[in-house]
Design a protein around this motif. Structure first.
Motif, short mmCIF file in Angstrom:
data_model
loop_
_atom_site.label_atom_id
_atom_site.label_comp_id
_atom_site.label_asym_id
_atom_site.label_seq_id
_atom_site.Cartn_x
_atom_site.Cartn_y
_atom_site.Cartn_z
N ASP A 114 -15.76 -4.17 9.27
CA ASP A 114 -14.88 -5.27 9.67
C ASP A 114 -15.23 -6.53 8.88
OD1 ASP A 114 -13.04 -6.81 10.93
OD2 ASP A 114 -14.09 -6.92 12.85
N LYS A 115 -14.83 -6.52 7.60
CA LYS A 115 -15.15 -7.67 6.76
C LYS A 115 -13.96 -7.98 5.84
CE LYS A 115 -17.18 -4.78 3.20
NZ LYS A 115 -18.35 -4.15 2.63
N PRO A 116 -13.88 -9.19 5.31
CA PRO A 116 -12.74 -9.57 4.47
C PRO A 116 -12.60 -8.60 3.29
CG PRO A 116 -14.11 -11.48 4.94
CD PRO A 116 -14.85 -10.28 5.45
N GLY A 117 -11.34 -8.20 3.00
CA GLY A 117 -11.09 -7.34 1.84
C GLY A 117 -11.12 -5.86 2.15
N ALA A 118 -11.68 -5.47 3.31
CA ALA A 118 -11.77 -4.04 3.61
C ALA A 118 -10.38 -3.41 3.71
CB ALA A 118 -12.55 -3.84 4.92
N VAL A 119 -9.49 -4.13 4.36
CA VAL A 119 -8.14 -3.59 4.57
C VAL A 119 -7.38 -3.45 3.24
CG1 VAL A 119 -5.93 -4.06 5.67
CG2 VAL A 119 -8.05 -4.37 6.96
N ALA A 120 -7.64 -4.38 2.33
CA ALA A 120 -6.99 -4.30 1.02
C ALA A 120 -7.37 -3.01 0.31
CB ALA A 120 -7.38 -5.51 0.16
N HIS A 121 -8.64 -2.57 0.46
CA HIS A 121 -9.07 -1.31 -0.15
C HIS A 121 -8.25 -0.13 0.35
CE1 HIS A 121 -12.41 -2.55 -2.55
NE2 HIS A 121 -13.06 -3.12 -1.54
N ILE A 122 -7.77 -0.23 1.58
CA ILE A 122 -6.97 0.87 2.14
C ILE A 122 -5.55 0.82 1.61
CG2 ILE A 122 -6.04 1.87 4.27
CD1 ILE A 122 -8.40 0.58 5.76
N PHE A 123 -4.92 -0.38 1.68
CA PHE A 123 -3.47 -0.41 1.49
C PHE A 123 -3.02 -0.63 0.04
CE2 PHE A 123 -4.01 -1.44 6.05
CZ PHE A 123 -3.43 -0.26 6.52
N GLU A 124 -3.87 -1.21 -0.79
CA GLU A 124 -3.45 -1.41 -2.17
C GLU A 124 -3.17 -0.09 -2.91
OE1 GLU A 124 -5.33 -5.82 -3.10
OE2 GLU A 124 -6.19 -4.03 -4.08
N PRO A 125 -4.09 0.87 -2.85
CA PRO A 125 -3.78 2.13 -3.56
C PRO A 125 -2.55 2.84 -3.01
CG PRO A 125 -5.84 2.30 -2.31
CD PRO A 125 -5.46 0.87 -2.29
N LEU A 126 -2.32 2.74 -1.70
CA LEU A 126 -1.12 3.38 -1.13
C LEU A 126 0.14 2.70 -1.67
CD1 LEU A 126 -2.31 3.82 2.59
CD2 LEU A 126 -2.14 5.60 0.83
N ALA A 127 0.10 1.38 -1.76
CA ALA A 127 1.26 0.64 -2.29
C ALA A 127 1.50 1.02 -3.75
CB ALA A 127 1.04 -0.86 -2.15
N ASP A 128 0.39 1.12 -4.51
CA ASP A 128 0.53 1.48 -5.93
C ASP A 128 1.19 2.85 -6.09
OD1 ASP A 128 -0.65 -0.88 -6.59
OD2 ASP A 128 -2.63 -0.03 -7.03
N ALA A 129 0.93 3.74 -5.12
CA ALA A 129 1.50 5.09 -5.20
C ALA A 129 2.87 5.15 -4.52
CB ALA A 129 0.55 6.09 -4.56
#
Lengths: 423, 423
Positions: free
Chosen positions: B287-302
């Motif tokens: 639960d730290k800043p940026g963790a969620v971005a690691h999840i959703f950025e690659p999904l968005a890219d795909a």
């Protein structure tokens, strides 16, 4: 390379075509790679299906919309062949009629190719990309899809070959070449290594239906060398650029082939037969200048092709019987037209007979050799076959006989001219 | 006017379509003649047949050649409809994608329309000629055929309507309009006289599959009024330009319809459901800043569309569970991608569940009315339906529930918002 509808009927068969194309493109042994354009027909049966849709939609269909519908069959097979070639590791793309473009007259459903200017396709081919071209279709000056009429894919192939300055136009079909005569009639018929354009035209126009007549005429005009061969040919033979089929070439190339000992010069190249003509006899036509024009001008205006014409001496002075032949399909129309003009022409009766056949001996060799005609007449007469009419051209002699004697006449002549294969 | 594949399946059905088109073009009573363009799909089943050919030819097909093959289906029906209209005495012609032209991006098999500039077609229509346009197809800048992806004909229709500045784009389909909810679930569902673009987008994107979502977005952008109606409508109603279907219009026009007393303003317009989502839970994510971005950025890219997202408080301090939904079809790909990035993200387990459903209440009226959400939560809770997640937009509230409770939830909400038809 051109492949017909039977060769394109389904993805399995298209794969076999793709293997042949790949072999030609790749080459083997001394024979290096070739630049290849492939012209394809629609899947067998598909054009009929599309034509039926048009008929159901509108019995008096607009030929421009008919062309939109029926041209789709070749569009599909050209895309599928490009995809299949790609799956075999070849680079390939389709070039539709409006993309190359293949410019045609505006006579929809029976258009004629006016020009093919395809610099992009030629460039793409020079980079090793195989060009796949739907046959039968083009585009009018107004930017609408046109088609060349049934069987037009052979003509497309020759036109594309001329446009890309091809070394040869190989037409793959369900026979393995051009024969001295119909092998179903004469078991000893021989496959010819080569024939001239003119011979092929005469053979085609009298019933040896290997190629569309128009395509041969175009090849002669454009100097395109054709090979007719079987689509069941082996890929190795194709890769090595062997010539397993029949070449259709100019007189000059034929002379060269004879000189090189690759061909034997025959007086007669082949025997053709045609059962699709019908005979019309007009009795007691006034025997005066202009009378015959009254008969044949209206038929010509209606595009009814009159072939043989004989004028017999009539029973009474000043009258004559006129006999001629027309295609059987046009017989009812010709008959109705003549009845309409009975007053102008002044005949007594119309007698028609569709139970006739035309037998032709064809060969460029007969130009320089007398005696070909007399051999024909004597051989037929010896077997009791009655000749009803005769017509000749520089490289052809045709006789009209009773239809029932067709096969007998063909066999007799095939033997008489020494065309039978050795046992 | 746009007709789908079921309406175009065979020459009999095309004739019924042609009669409707003729009625619209001719008009009746006070309603004079109309200029008409018709967009058509391929015959039902035909596109599947062509796609299968492509797959058989080359599993990894080149989308440019795929487009050459599959676009032929609409080419055939547009030619046939033009022919059939002609047989009914109408003037008509087809305008293929490359003829108008319909310019698209080069993303073959999923191209987007960039512009339609069709002065010749507009001129032809102004002279009373009905324009017949194949849906789904266009042409790229390089002059190659493109297609818009499955279902693209609705988008073609809206784009053509915008290009010719049509008064309306009538989309004929197998339902007679847009309903308050799926009539197969709620017998008392009512047909809506009108919905706004935004409502339709929300209804479409959550499973009410009357129109392609992209077509509604384009209509909103271009201000094209749509009518969805049944292809079994009577010709008289069409000729009189009655509006038997559902109009899809701007907020402004909707306000006008309410003001004129033609529509009643509801807080909730409809209830949609969607069983095609799947749930993914990642447990014990830092639960730290940026963790969620690691999840959703690659999904968005795909291009994997993530819809609802909930972050639960984890059992341990400094960790959290992250729950979100993706389309079921993308679940395996999303799962593999997350496993690949397990190190970056730092989760413990992936739990997936495709037995979920999303239920949405939609209505522009809820913008100005509080209490819509609380009605939803209370009604569901009263029936013991557990809400797993919630998401909202300005005109929509969605909840995730167990898939087995889909129908029950839809019925409960339809009644709760007073949408049931009177007996």
């Amino acid at each position: 390379m051109k492949f017909g509808g039977t060769s394109m009927a389904g993805t399995e068969r298209i794969r076999r075509v793709a293997n042949i194309v790949r072999a030609q493109a790749a080459g083997s042994g001394d024979k290096g790679a070739s630049e290849v354009a492939v012209v394809v027909s629609a899947m067998a049966g598909e054009t009929d299906r599309l034509v039926n849709f048009c008929r159901e939609a509108n019995a008096l269909y607009d030929p421009a919309e008919y062309d939109v519908v029926v041209s789709s069959g070749e569009q599909v097979t050209s895309g599928l062949l490009a995809l299949t070639l790609q799956s075999l590791g070849c680079r390939a793309r389709s070039w539709l009629g409006w993309q190359m473009p293949v410019e045609t007259t505006a006579a929809h459903a029976k258009a004629r190719i006016e020009s093919i200017d395809a610099p992009d396709m030629v460039e793409s081919m020079s980079k090793g990309e195989i060009a796949v071209v739907p046959g039968f279709q083009g585009v009018t000056e107004n930017g609408r899809i046109s088609t060349l009429g049934r069987g037009g894919s052979d003509t497309s192939a020759v036109a594309v070959a001329a446009a890309v300055k091809a070394d040869r136009c190989d037409i793959y079909t369900d026979v393995d070449g051009v024969y001295t005569t119909d092998p179903r009639i004469v078991a000893k018929a021989r496959k010819l290594k080569a024939v001239t354009y003119e011979e092929m035209l005469e053979l085609a126009s009298v019933g040896a239906k290997v190629l569309q007549t128009r395509s041969v005429g175009l090849a002669m005009k454009e100097g395109v060398r054709i090979q007719v061969l079987s689509s069941f040919v082996g890929e190795d033979a194709v890769a090595a650029d062997q010539l397993p089929g029949t070449l259709i070439v100019s007189d000059e190339e034929m002379d060269q082939l004879v000189e090189d000992g690759l061909m034997e010069r025959q007086h007669v190249t082949g025997i053709a037969h045609d059962k699709n003509e019908a005979k019309i006899i007009l009795t007691r036509v006034p025997d005066k200048p202009g009378a015959v024009a009254h008969i044949f001008e209206p038929l010509a205006d209606a595009s009814i092709n009159v072939d043989m014409i004989i004028q017999n001496v009539g029973r009474d002075k000043g009258e004559t019987d006129v006999t001629f032949t027309v295609p059987q399909a046009d017989l009812p129309r010709a008959q109705a037209m003549l009845e309409d003009r009975r007053g102008d022409i002044g005949f007594n009766r119309i007698i028609t007979d569709s139970k006739i056949a035309k037998i032709s001996v064809v060969g460029v060799g007969m130009k320089s050799h007398a005696g070909v005609a007399s051999t024909m007449f004597r051989s037929l007469s010896d077997r009791g076959i009655n000749i009803q009419a005769i017509s000749t051209s520089e490289i052809k002699i045709s006789v009209m006989i009773d239809e029932d004697e067709t096969e007998l006449a063909v066999r007799v002549l095939h033997t008489a001219y020494g065309l039978d294969a050795a046992d």
